[in-house]
Design an enzyme around this catalytic site. Sequence first.
Site, short mmCIF file in Angstrom:
data_model
loop_
_atom_site.label_atom_id
_atom_site.label_comp_id
_atom_site.label_asym_id
_atom_site.label_seq_id
_atom_site.Cartn_x
_atom_site.Cartn_y
_atom_site.Cartn_z
CD GLU A 258 55.29 54.73 20.23
OE1 GLU A 258 56.65 54.79 20.90
OE2 GLU A 258 54.47 55.72 19.42
CB CYS A 297 58.49 55.06 18.28
SG CYS A 297 56.97 54.86 17.18
#
Length: 682
Positions: A258, A297
């Site tokens: 990720e 994020c």
Amino acid sequence: MGLMQLNSFAGGKWIAPSGQTRLIKSAITGETIAQAGSDALDFQDMLDFARNTGGPALREMTFHGRARLLKALALHLNNHRDELYQLSYQTGATLADSKIDIDGGIGTMLVFASKGRREMPDDRVYSDGNTEVLSRNGTFLGQHVCTPLHGAAVHINAFNFPVWGMLEKLAPTLLAGVPAIIKPATDTSYVTEACVRIMVESGIFPEGSFQLIMGGTGDLLDRLGCQDVVSFTGSAHTALSLRSNPNILRNSIRFVAEQDSLNASVLGPDVTPDAPEFDLFVKEAVREITTKAGQKCTAIRRIMAPANLVDPIIAAISAKLDKNTIGDPANSATRMGALASAAQAADVLEKAAIIETEATRVYGDPNACDVVGEGLEGGAFVAPMLFHCADPDSAEQVHATEAFGPVATVMPYRDLAHAGELLNRGGGSLVASVITHDPSVARKMVETSAAFHGRLYFNNRDSMGESTGHGSPLPHMVHGGPGRAGGGEEMGGVRGVMHYMQRTAIQGSPDILSAVGGTWIKGATRKTEAAHPFTRNFDQLSIGESIMAGPRTITLEDIEHFAHFTGDTFYAHMDEDAAAANPFFPGRVAHGYLLLSFAAGMFVEPNPGPVLANTGLEGLSFQKPVSAGDAISVTLTVQKKTKRTDTYGEVRWNVLLSNQDDEQVAEYTLLTMNEYAPITEE
């Protein structure tokens, strides 16, 4: 605050930093607060300890057993939140930011614990999907099953969420039955270390379930094998370096990533400045710019609006940012704290300067940040910055440069197709949001852009009271994205557990597959007992135990009585000619629900006993119509048993109805709750 010596936890022992160590500074004062280093660690010993001690202990338990421990650990951590909050301030996080991290991580563990109990078996083997019939007569079948990998999961986490980032990986890993080696980002690792200490001291999980590296990973990745997994969160540059490790490539070691993401938010073309969606759009944008100082994020980096609404959007966002207070995160009046480190602040300013080559800065000053509080001159504070890119089609950097801080760029779009093109220019993201009250807009955006994003978040006046926000990954849903975002998927409920298990195709007879999966499969041997199964408690019942009842002849009077009693006078039951004209029926037929009622009347044991309740039925299907004069029989078989509470468990029964010619007419799964065997004291 004195200098904290951050210890690794390896082989069941705490090991102090030694050799070449790293000094860690407070994000809000710039003062050195901690020291970490991993030179004293033997990474082969850590892997051996995970594989030979932690792994066998975890695999000995069922999914439910591991889920219970997850719940207990989450509740234990919940009692220690305050001490973690205090440390979290040094990362630059406000209390609200820290709750997202700490409370969010605990909540994620609780969700996985719940899903483990509700959606996975009280067994060591997980059956994935339906049984496949591989032969004409059904004597040779196939079934996919998942079992825990026999290695270790190496978790390499980012600096922005030192607790949630660890727990959202750890929960599905432990639920799968795989031990973890945790490597937090050094800048905020003191919060992770404190959390792991609480976990270790609880003694809830068996020894070897998790270990902690405070510092570099050395040659750890070179020592991994085909049963190990690497799960990484961080920059695309670091991800590329790690996943290119020759040993990882050579052994096809699972690598879940990720990484970078140019997330975007789109204001639907149906929204007007006086609509509630307009205010919602502005609120979401400001929240994503300021929460965790933009160090998420999933934060919004690109803001897209119809061309005629760009100026109003810029004005509204700027007005809200004017109310933003930057300063000491421990001060309740502070709305936004510092970035995690001076290096991170410098990187954000560098990336903002790149964006400014293609966009005009319309809010904020990279050289000035008004900070409220004393002694914060050395802190990593950066003022929010908003840019306007008037020509997003010719721009490159605004779609490629992520300033991982309080920075976002507003840009216009012409129509929905253009908005989709701009969304997709990010090259793959974790999340894109669309604020619209028009369902057709949502449908069009899914068709245009879903393939480029791990999550599409739609919100409007109907859902905004309960929605969790653009930037909130939830354990129920996958967190990841294609392309630039890393191509991985974390969480997503049971989907996240599968990263740490091997899916294997099992082929064999119905009896073999029933034994492997712990679930009776049609065609497998049935067993009969002298006592009616409804008189036998949960513990006494065995998989495949069966009873057959009937036959009962269906009469025309039965059909007509049921029709008038229930009000279901559908023509197929009442009009011979109309029913015969239907391609599915030979003439008037019995109601399907009449058949279910008669089936229950045939197999039920009416007296009080261990069956506490019928909680429903699943998978009902009708294979052949039943006419007046047909005789039906029913076969009831114990299909699966699952413990639910301390006093009762769920029993799933296969119910099969057949006619006088032994032809199947209906089938379904009956669910009951049954008492356990009474506990006797010796």
